[in-house]
Scaffold this active site. Structure first.
Site, PDB file in Angstrom:
ATOM      1  N   CYS A  50       2.125   3.038  -1.919  1.00 52.40           N
ATOM      2  CA  CYS A  50       1.300   1.837  -2.026  1.00 52.40           C
ATOM      3  C   CYS A  50      -0.041   2.005  -1.313  1.00 52.40           C
ATOM      4  O   CYS A  50      -0.091   2.310  -0.113  1.00 52.40           O
ATOM      5  CB  CYS A  50       2.072   0.656  -1.447  1.00 52.40           C
ATOM      6  SG  CYS A  50       1.112  -0.845  -1.267  1.00 52.40           S
ATOM      7  N   TYR A  81      -5.242  -1.421 -11.331  1.00 50.06           N
ATOM      8  CA  TYR A  81      -4.056  -2.113 -11.838  1.00 50.06           C
ATOM      9  C   TYR A  81      -4.434  -3.039 -12.992  1.00 50.06           C
ATOM     10  O   TYR A  81      -3.673  -3.192 -13.952  1.00 50.06           O
ATOM     11  CB  TYR A  81      -3.385  -2.906 -10.717  1.00 50.06           C
ATOM     12  CG  TYR A  81      -2.788  -2.017  -9.659  1.00 50.06           C
ATOM     13  CD1 TYR A  81      -1.492  -1.523  -9.798  1.00 50.06           C
ATOM     14  CD2 TYR A  81      -3.514  -1.638  -8.540  1.00 50.06           C
ATOM     15  CE1 TYR A  81      -0.942  -0.686  -8.837  1.00 50.06           C
ATOM     16  CE2 TYR A  81      -2.984  -0.805  -7.581  1.00 50.06           C
ATOM     17  CZ  TYR A  81      -1.704  -0.326  -7.732  1.00 50.06           C
ATOM     18  OH  TYR A  81      -1.167   0.512  -6.785  1.00 50.06           O
TER      19      TYR A  81
END
Length: 872
Positions: free
Chosen positions: A53, A181
């Site tokens: 992440c 994203y």
């Protein structure tokens, strides 16, 4: 201690995405404050993180930079979030609560929370057993300020920089951090293009900022850098492969940004927070499997080795790092969840979203294949074509002959000559559309040429006026798109009369100028196994932005010609690829010449005569035999790169010059002839032998243009005069590469690279002093327009850096030997070493005017003599 930013909104709310991907609102936010339920205390707080992440990477980086590794504990989750409970927690849970999933951590605050949003990082209070925050930006602010003198004095969010930091975040959060994203999960084309434009804008912003300064907000490391770095180091390695479509062509990190990432990574406080291999495995174990890019961890490992920057550690080095941190060593031990529930989940999703049969795809039209090189040839789609590929490998091997036959029967030209493939896919429309794009010159093409001609014509005038030529060219490419006829006539007069400042003023006054077009062809080299190592070499070079752009144009021209050939269109033959390299010594001309030459040879622009090929193969066989290589091992045939100067080309007697030039060109056939200080071939107007060398060289360059590339290099002004006095060169040397002097920041980066290549280190606190020393020694500038900037061809550029590093090594040797230091000090330079060399340089600089015969000494002695004379 207080937070003037307690009401700072969540990034997700501040920068919403219209349609497309929606990350959602972070739902837990409290602050670490005195006299609050969460007071500052060492050892009280814990971070749940994940190496995949990017937002976890931000928190991990801030904790390390602030010196809080003993104050705030951490643990990592496994790499696959399993629905519905989210990230599994690596056991045993270090907080002592027995948490096994992120869901259990979140529900410690409120048992009714459920599974709404189970993101990491999570800042957890071990004493109150409550989540403090799950907002990444707010966690960064607390790590920077909440713990006071429990950490170090580094301030990542200084008061005088806060507005600038947030302005940078307003570009990078929606464009880069969340932007990848938004691209990767966009359901509609319009949403993808909107996100893609934001991503490009963020990359352009960072590139422009980092060309003129060390960090995103000047010369000080701030939260802007902390927010950007973890996502940038994942960009080419992960995001570009998983989140971006084939069309428009996905960008790579600009060179200035890539160098910034490398420089930050070299800081020990940063390097310790990175595990790019595990990050890739985590992403590909989820999205890579879902999108059919990889099937096993072994394939993930291959992806890592293929796409990682060469300065990133190997898989094995990162496994040892995990072991030293008490984490499972092997990547598969971080993925147990993927072997059960996650595996079934992925299989179900793959069944639902099985990709259609692959068709030939065209880079100018889009298509399902991710890389452009593959898009330029038919990808075998059905059983018949796959069997053909296998049989071709058995018959022709896997080398050039195999590729040539496969291209002939299944390539673009073959595909465009048919109505449909055996599986029924129609290609005619795509072929016609692609051909149309490859034969039409657009208005921006003409504007780009005109802008280049303007900068060429004003080269000398703008140098004298201390104006940035790259800025002039960008301004021209922007303004010429909307320039009026009246303003154009005015501009032409100013250019013809060499009025640089007036040209700038005219272009800046054009109303409603659109952005200058951005052309970046170099990432296309990544799609070729042969060219990818050359791109890595080029990107490794510090600075040289204009040179790299020129390389991209050169590559684009060759690529365009190749595409037209593949589609059976008329050839763009007749192009000459001879070049001139203009710049001061030490600016990388020879290094770039080798890269250019190797690129042109591998793209088959330069044809190797059979006799030259046989000669090189024989030499390679002899070398292989001398080195004891096994029989049949691949031959290592080096690039033909010959360097020459006046002494190699100009004879002393009548009738001997022409044969010398012809021999020099003949020896370079199949490669590059590099002539440095080419203007020295003719020393004056009466140099008959030198002029004969020039005349012969011009003829050889024309006659053998398909077999050799001649690169003429030297100082800018002398080369201009040389070309003006020999018009034959102008029509035969169409490519000009300008090598600007390195800025002080770039020279400092080169110095750090040299130290690293020699296994030497320098503490982060001392690095600015090294850059100061290089600046003092070289006389470099960071901004040519500064009043105290006086560019000189004698500053040495890279060669000066080499001299400084060698002086530092001598100072270090003296110090270490004198003190009989132990091994750790054998690789670490200190402030004492830098100070010693600085004193030496200052002494040498002052020796001229202040030595026994210097001007200052002479004037001083004269003044003393005058004082001794009797008055009156």
């Amino acid at each position: 201690m207080g937070y003037p930013y307690l009401d700072r909104p969540d990034d997700e709310l501040a920068f919403p995405m219209p349609g497309g991907f929606d990350r959602g609102k972070n739902r837990m936010q409290q602050w670490i404050l005195p006299d609050s339920p969460h007071p500052p205390a060492s050892g009280r707080y814990h971070l749940f993180l994940n190496y995949s992440c990017g937002w976890s990477g931000q928190a991990l980086l801030a904790r390390s930079l602030k010196g809080l590794t003993e104050v705030v504990s951490i643990s990592h989750t496994l790499q696959c979030p399993v629905r519905p409970n989210g990230w599994p927690i690596l056991q045993p849970d270090p907080t002592g609560n027995g948490f096994t999933t992120a869901c259990e951590v979140y529900n410690s605050n409120n048992p009714d929370y459920g599974t709404k949003q189970l993101t990491v990082p999570i800042l957890f209070d071990k004493e109150s057993k409550k989540v403090v925050s799950n907002d990444p930006a707010h966690i960064l602010l607390m790590l920077n300020e909440a713990f006071g003198d429990m950490g170090n004095s580094l301030d990542l969010y200084p008061v005088d920089k806060r507005q600038e930091i947030e302005e940078v975040n307003s570009i990078l959060y929606p464009g880069l951090n969340d932007g990848v994203y938004r691209c990767g999960f966009a359901q509609e084309d319009e949403h993808y293009l909107l996100a893609f434009e934001g991503l490009q804008a963020a990359l352009r912003f960072m590139d422009q900022a980092l060309l003129r300064q060390k960090f995103l907000c000047g010369d000080q490391l701030t939260l802007a850098d902390v927010r950007a770095f973890p996502h940038l180091i994942r960009f080419d390695l992960i995001y570009r492969q998983l989140m971006l479509r084939a069309s428009p062509p996905p960008p790579s990190l600009p060179d200035a940004v890539r160098e910034y990432v490398r420089r930050l990574y070299e800081y020990p406080e940063v390097k310790v927070t990175c595990d790019p291999h595990l990050a890739l495995v985590g992403y590909f174990a989820q999205l890579g499997r879902l999108r059919g890019l990889t099937k096993t961890i072994a394939e993930d490992d291959e992806m890592y080795e293929q796409y990682k920057y060469e300065w990133l550690p190997s898989k094995r080095e990162l496994e040892l790092k995990r072991k030293s941190e008490g984490l499972p060593e092997k990547a598969e031990h971080h993925l147990p969840a993927c072997t059960d529930a996650m595996k079934k989940q992925i299989e179900d999703q793959l069944a639902e979203k099985a990709p259609p049969s692959i068709k030939p795809c065209f880079p100018l039209c889009g298509g399902p294949v991710a890389t452009t090189e593959k898009c330029m040839c038919m990808v075998p789609a059905d059983q018949q074509e796959q069997e053909a590929e296998k049989s071709y490998q058995l018959k022709y091997g896997t080398g050039r002959t195999y590729r040539r036959h496969l291209e002939k029967d299944f390539g673009m030209a073959a595909a465009c000559s048919k109505d449909a493939s055996p599986s029924g896919s129609t290609w005619t429309g795509l072929c016609d559309k692609t051909k149309a794009r490859l034969e039409v010159l657009e208005g921006t093409d003409n504007q780009r040429v005109a802008a280049s001609r303007i900068s060429d014509a004003l080269l000398g005038a703008c140098r004298e006026a201390k104006k940035d030529l790259k800025a002039l060219e960008d301004l021209a490419e922007s303004g010429l798109q909307v320039i009026s006829a009246e303003t154009w006539d005015e501009l032409v007069d100013q250019v013809n009369y060499g009025q640089c400042a007036d040209t700038f003023t005219t272009l800046e006054s054009i109303p409603e100028r659109p952005p200058a077009p951005v052309y970046d062809n170099l990432p296309l080299m990544e799609d070729s196994d042969e060219l990818r190592p050359l791109l890595a070499k080029l990107r490794k070079l510090v600075g040289l932005q204009s040179v790299k752009e020129a390389m991209g144009q050169l590559f684009g021209l060759v690529k365009l010609s190749n595409w037209r050939d593949l589609l059976g269109m008329a050839s763009l033959g007749g192009q000459s690829f001879h070049m001139r390299f203009l710049g001061n010594p030490g600016t990388g001309k020879t290094v770039v010449a080798r890269i250019v030459g190797e690129m042109m040879v591998k793209m088959q622009v330069v044809a190797m005569p059979p006799e030259q090929q046989q000669k090189l193969e024989e030499e390679a066989r002899n070398q292989s035999k001398a080195e004891g290589r096994p029989k049949g091992a691949p031959l290592d045939i080096p690039l033909v790169f010959r360097e020459a100067a006046r002494v190699d080309l100009v004879a002393q007697y009548l009738g001997q010059t022409a044969p010398k030039v012809e021999k020099a060109v003949s020896n370079a056939l199949g490669g590059v002839l590099f002539i440095d200080e080419a203007y020295a071939l003719v020393r004056n107007g009466k140099d008959a032998f030198g002029q004969e060398a020039v005349d012969t060289l011009i003829k050889e360059m024309e006659d053998k243009r398909k077999n050799v590339i001649v690169i003429l290099a030297g100082y800018e002004s002398e080369m201009d005069s040389f070309f003006d006095s020999n018009p034959g060169f102008k029509s035969r040397v169409p490519f000009t590469f300008r090598f600007e002097d390195y800025s002080c920041t770039e020279l400092g980066q080169i110095g750090n690279l040299v130290l690293g290549s020699q296994g030497l280190t320098m503490p982060a606190a001392v690095t600015p002093r090294l850059e100061d020393l290089i600046a003092f020694t070289s006389g470099c500038c960071n901004n040519i327009a500064d009043a105290d900037c006086h560019p000189s061809r004698d500053n040495g550029n890279g060669r000066t850096v080499r001299n400084v590093i060698e002086a530092l090594q001598r100072a270090m040797a003296t110090r270490v030997v004198k003190s009989r230091s132990t091994s750790p000090e054998l690789q670490a330079m200190t402030l004492e070493d830098v100070t010693t060399v600085a004193e030496e340089q200052a002494s040498a600089r002052l020796q001229g005017p202040c030595g026994t015969e210097g001007l200052m000494t002479t004037l001083g002695e004269a003044a003393k003599e005058k004082a001794r004379e009797p008055s009156g």
